[in-house]
Design an enzyme around this catalytic site. Structure first.
Site, PDB file in Angstrom:
ATOM      1  N   LEU A 163       3.664  -4.193  14.590  1.00 13.43           N
ATOM      2  CA  LEU A 163       4.177  -3.687  15.868  1.00 13.43           C
ATOM      3  C   LEU A 163       3.228  -4.016  17.018  1.00 13.43           C
ATOM      4  O   LEU A 163       3.652  -4.328  18.122  1.00 13.43           O
ATOM      5  CB  LEU A 163       4.374  -2.171  15.764  1.00 13.43           C
ATOM      6  CG  LEU A 163       5.011  -1.485  16.959  1.00 13.43           C
ATOM      7  CD1 LEU A 163       6.417  -2.019  17.198  1.00 13.43           C
ATOM      8  CD2 LEU A 163       5.057   0.028  16.743  1.00 13.43           C
ATOM      9  N   GLU A 164       1.941  -3.934  16.733  1.00 13.18           N
ATOM     10  CA  GLU A 164       0.916  -4.136  17.771  1.00 13.18           C
ATOM     11  C   GLU A 164      -0.295  -4.772  17.096  1.00 13.18           C
ATOM     12  O   GLU A 164      -0.349  -4.810  15.862  1.00 13.18           O
ATOM     13  CB  GLU A 164       0.522  -2.767  18.355  1.00 13.18           C
ATOM     14  CG  GLU A 164      -0.006  -1.856  17.257  1.00 13.18           C
ATOM     15  CD  GLU A 164       0.078  -0.366  17.564  1.00 13.18           C
ATOM     16  OE1 GLU A 164       0.436  -0.021  18.688  1.00 13.18           O
ATOM     17  OE2 GLU A 164      -0.226   0.409  16.652  1.00 13.18           O
ATOM     18  N   GLN A 188       0.846  -1.194   0.000  1.00  8.54           N
ATOM     19  CA  GLN A 188       0.000   0.000   0.000  1.00  8.54           C
ATOM     20  C   GLN A 188       0.887   1.252   0.000  1.00  8.54           C
ATOM     21  O   GLN A 188       0.394   2.360  -0.092  1.00  8.54           O
ATOM     22  CB  GLN A 188      -0.893   0.022   1.245  1.00  8.54           C
ATOM     23  CG  GLN A 188      -1.854  -1.147   1.339  1.00  8.54           C
ATOM     24  CD  GLN A 188      -2.462  -1.252   2.732  1.00  8.54           C
ATOM     25  OE1 GLN A 188      -3.487  -0.653   3.030  1.00  8.54           O
ATOM     26  NE2 GLN A 188      -1.830  -2.009   3.599  1.00  8.54           N
ATOM     27  N   ASP A 206       6.125   4.717  -1.370  1.00  7.41           N
ATOM     28  CA  ASP A 206       7.587   4.879  -1.449  1.00  7.41           C
ATOM     29  C   ASP A 206       8.162   3.769  -2.335  1.00  7.41           C
ATOM     30  O   ASP A 206       7.445   2.872  -2.789  1.00  7.41           O
ATOM     31  CB  ASP A 206       8.216   4.866  -0.035  1.00  7.41           C
ATOM     32  CG  ASP A 206       8.045   3.521   0.683  1.00  7.41           C
ATOM     33  OD1 ASP A 206       8.415   2.478   0.116  1.00  7.41           O
ATOM     34  OD2 ASP A 206       7.542   3.515   1.834  1.00  7.41           O
ATOM     35  N   CYS A 265       2.355  17.971 -19.600  1.00 12.66           N
ATOM     36  CA  CYS A 265       2.530  16.545 -19.880  1.00 12.66           C
ATOM     37  C   CYS A 265       3.578  16.383 -20.983  1.00 12.66           C
ATOM     38  O   CYS A 265       3.523  17.075 -22.006  1.00 12.66           O
ATOM     39  CB  CYS A 265       1.194  15.956 -20.324  1.00 12.66           C
ATOM     40  SG  CYS A 265       1.333  14.263 -20.909  1.00 12.66           S
ATOM     41  N   HIS A 319      -1.561   1.249  -4.128  1.00 13.35           N
ATOM     42  CA  HIS A 319      -1.931   2.656  -3.934  1.00 13.35           C
ATOM     43  C   HIS A 319      -1.033   3.590  -4.752  1.00 13.35           C
ATOM     44  O   HIS A 319      -0.935   4.778  -4.444  1.00 13.35           O
ATOM     45  CB  HIS A 319      -1.886   3.018  -2.442  1.00 13.35           C
ATOM     46  CG  HIS A 319      -2.966   2.346  -1.635  1.00 13.35           C
ATOM     47  ND1 HIS A 319      -3.010   2.362  -0.262  1.00 13.35           N
ATOM     48  CD2 HIS A 319      -4.061   1.638  -2.029  1.00 13.35           C
ATOM     49  CE1 HIS A 319      -4.074   1.689   0.157  1.00 13.35           C
ATOM     50  NE2 HIS A 319      -4.723   1.234  -0.898  1.00 13.35           N
ATOM     51  N   GLY A 330       2.793  -4.595   8.901  1.00 13.24           N
ATOM     52  CA  GLY A 330       2.831  -3.148   9.112  1.00 13.24           C
ATOM     53  C   GLY A 330       1.655  -2.374   8.560  1.00 13.24           C
ATOM     54  O   GLY A 330       1.821  -1.287   8.034  1.00 13.24           O
ATOM     55  N   THR A 331       0.470  -2.946   8.699  1.00  4.46           N
ATOM     56  CA  THR A 331      -0.714  -2.200   8.244  1.00  4.46           C
ATOM     57  C   THR A 331      -1.793  -2.283   9.313  1.00  4.46           C
ATOM     58  O   THR A 331      -1.978  -3.322   9.948  1.00  4.46           O
ATOM     59  CB  THR A 331      -1.204  -2.694   6.858  1.00  4.46           C
ATOM     60  OG1 THR A 331      -2.395  -1.981   6.513  1.00  4.46           O
ATOM     61  CG2 THR A 331      -1.465  -4.184   6.814  1.00  4.46           C
ATOM     62  N   CYS A 382      -0.986  11.966 -16.448  1.00  3.34           N
ATOM     63  CA  CYS A 382      -1.688  13.090 -17.084  1.00  3.34           C
ATOM     64  C   CYS A 382      -3.172  12.764 -17.130  1.00  3.34           C
ATOM     65  O   CYS A 382      -3.570  11.727 -17.668  1.00  3.34           O
ATOM     66  CB  CYS A 382      -1.138  13.312 -18.494  1.00  3.34           C
ATOM     67  SG  CYS A 382      -2.078  14.550 -19.409  1.00  3.34           S
TER      68      CYS A 382
HETATM   69  N1  APR Z   1       7.043  -2.334  12.632  1.00  6.77           N
HETATM   70  C1  APR Z   1       5.868  -2.946  12.328  1.00  6.77           C
HETATM   71  N2  APR Z   1       4.684  -2.300  12.323  1.00  6.77           N
HETATM   72  C2  APR Z   1       4.695  -0.988  12.621  1.00  6.77           C
HETATM   73  C3  APR Z   1       5.883  -0.296  12.943  1.00  6.77           C
HETATM   74  C4  APR Z   1       7.095  -1.029  12.932  1.00  6.77           C
HETATM   75  N3  APR Z   1       8.264  -0.460  13.226  1.00  6.77           N
HETATM   76  N4  APR Z   1       5.549   1.005  13.213  1.00  6.77           N
HETATM   77  C5  APR Z   1       4.231   1.102  13.062  1.00  6.77           C
HETATM   78  N5  APR Z   1       3.691  -0.106  12.727  1.00  6.77           N
HETATM   79  C6  APR Z   1       2.292  -0.450  12.463  1.00  6.77           C
HETATM   80  C7  APR Z   1       1.309   0.350  13.292  1.00  6.77           C
HETATM   81  O1  APR Z   1       1.110  -0.280  14.542  1.00  6.77           O
HETATM   82  C8  APR Z   1       0.060   0.318  12.407  1.00  6.77           C
HETATM   83  O2  APR Z   1      -0.733  -0.836  12.711  1.00  6.77           O
HETATM   84  O3  APR Z   1       2.006  -0.138  11.120  1.00  6.77           O
HETATM   85  C9  APR Z   1       0.631   0.174  10.992  1.00  6.77           C
HETATM   86  C10 APR Z   1       0.513   1.438  10.145  1.00  6.77           C
HETATM   87  O4  APR Z   1      -0.835   1.747   9.938  1.00  6.77           O
HETATM   88  P1  APR Z   1      -1.294   3.005   9.058  1.00  6.77           P
HETATM   89  O5  APR Z   1      -0.583   4.208   9.478  1.00  6.77           O
HETATM   90  O6  APR Z   1      -2.778   3.027   9.114  1.00  6.77           O
HETATM   91  O7  APR Z   1      -0.772   2.638   7.588  1.00  6.77           O
HETATM   92  P2  APR Z   1      -1.422   1.689   6.506  1.00  6.77           P
HETATM   93  O8  APR Z   1      -2.150   0.568   7.148  1.00  6.77           O
HETATM   94  O9  APR Z   1      -0.360   1.368   5.531  1.00  6.77           O
HETATM   95  O10 APR Z   1      -2.476   2.650   5.824  1.00  6.77           O
HETATM   96  C11 APR Z   1      -3.208   2.187   4.742  1.00  6.77           C
HETATM   97  O11 APR Z   1      -4.155   4.334   4.428  1.00  6.77           O
HETATM   98  O12 APR Z   1      -4.035   6.632   4.333  1.00  6.77           O
HETATM   99  C12 APR Z   1      -3.995   5.480   3.619  1.00  6.77           C
HETATM  100  O13 APR Z   1      -3.186   5.309   1.459  1.00  6.77           O
HETATM  101  C13 APR Z   1      -2.753   5.316   2.802  1.00  6.77           C
HETATM  102  O14 APR Z   1      -1.711   3.273   2.089  1.00  6.77           O
HETATM  103  C14 APR Z   1      -2.236   3.968   3.204  1.00  6.77           C
HETATM  104  C15 APR Z   1      -3.478   3.289   3.774  1.00  6.77           C
END
Ligand code: APR
Length: 234
Positions: free
Chosen positions: A204-205, A91, A94, A136, A109, A176-177, A117
């Site tokens: 992370l959590e 998602q 980068d 463009c 994403h 990490g989401t 364009c």
């Molecule tokens: N290691 C593992 N997980 C981590 C770490 C880490 N060091 N740091 C943070 N996290 C976890 C957080 O606990 C959280 O659950 O990564 C998750 C990040 O969540 P979001 O900030 O909601 O990011 P994401 O899930 O990628 O967002 C989805 O939302 O705004 C849109 O388009 C944007 O692609 C993005 C989409």
């Protein structure tokens, strides 16, 4: 060596957090400082294109200072070492997965280093700022260039290929989401409906969807992802 034939890995902002890129949600997340409706929707771009460009320009410039971390590198290592298929669906906008060496990769994403364009649909690699005056390179229309990213209320990219890979996979890993944004947040349920894939959350959590996974490991991505990949590669 694991018995899995086809592995699909979903990644989110958390995998890039230890590279220094801010996540979106949580106390210091990007969306705690700026409103999604001001910079992250097609309507915002119609109302205030300068503000939307400014947000994405700053984000794009900031990417130049970040490097891939051990979690990105572990996924590239898995792709190289696993005898079956490994697809990373990110998602993230980068480019840290590709810089770490992942090749079978879908940016659902979009990518901040691409511009599109709205007049002719042409997509180009883009590292500079975008602005109202940007023309463009294909059709020469000015003021119609936008970041090639998926804004809220838009359809993510590569969905057909992603759904087909989710239907085939026997291991689904989410890294990490936060599980807040669909359709990505629904992938684990899609996979489980198929009934044969193992599902794992590395975060992370606990995320919004932790209870949907058969297995979870909670900790920093740079620790838990390389360890999990080591286990898979035996
Ligand atoms: N290691 C593992 N997980 C981590 C770490 C880490 N060091 N740091 C943070 N996290 C976890 C957080 O606990 C959280 O659950 O990564 C998750 C990040 O969540 P979001 O900030 O909601 O990011 P994401 O899930 O990628 O967002 C989805 O939302 O705004 C849109 O388009 C944007 O692609 C993005 C989409």
């Amino acid at each position: 060596m694991s018995d899995y034939d086809s592995i699909v890995i979903l990644t989110g902002a958390g995998i890039s957090a230890e590279s220094g890129i801010d996540t979106f949600r949580g106390k210091d997340g990007i969306w705690s400082k700026i409103d999604i409706e001001d910079v992250g929707t097609p309507d915002a771009f119609r109302r205030n294109p300068e503000m939307v460009h400014d947000f994405h320009n700053q984000f794009r410039r900031s990417l130049q200072t970040h490097e891939p971390n051990d979690a990105h590198r572990a996924l590239a290592r898995l792709e190289r070492g696993h005898p079956g298929s490994v697809l990373v669906v990110t998602q993230n906008v980068d480019d840290l997965h590709e810089r770490a060496g992942s090749e079978n990769l879908i940016h659902m994403h979009g990518e901040l280093y691409k511009a599109r364009c709205e007049a002719c649909g042409g997509i180009r690699h883009w590292t500079d700022d975008l602005g109202l005056e940007t023309a463009c390179g294909d059709c020469e229309a000015a003021g119609r260039m936008r970041p090639h990213v998926t804004w809220f209320y838009e359809m993510p990219m590569g969905m057909e290929e992603i759904q087909s890979a989710l239907g085939r996979c026997d291991l689904f890993i989410s890294i990490g989401t936060s599980g807040n944004v669909y359709p990505a947040a629904g992938f684990v349920a899609d996979v489980r409906r198929g009934g044969r894939a193992h599902t794992v959350e590395l975060n992370l959590e606990p995320s919004e969807g932790t209870s949907l996974f058969a297995e979870y490991v909670h900790g920093p991505a740079t620790e838990v992802v390389p360890a999990y990949v080591d286990e898979l590669l035996g």
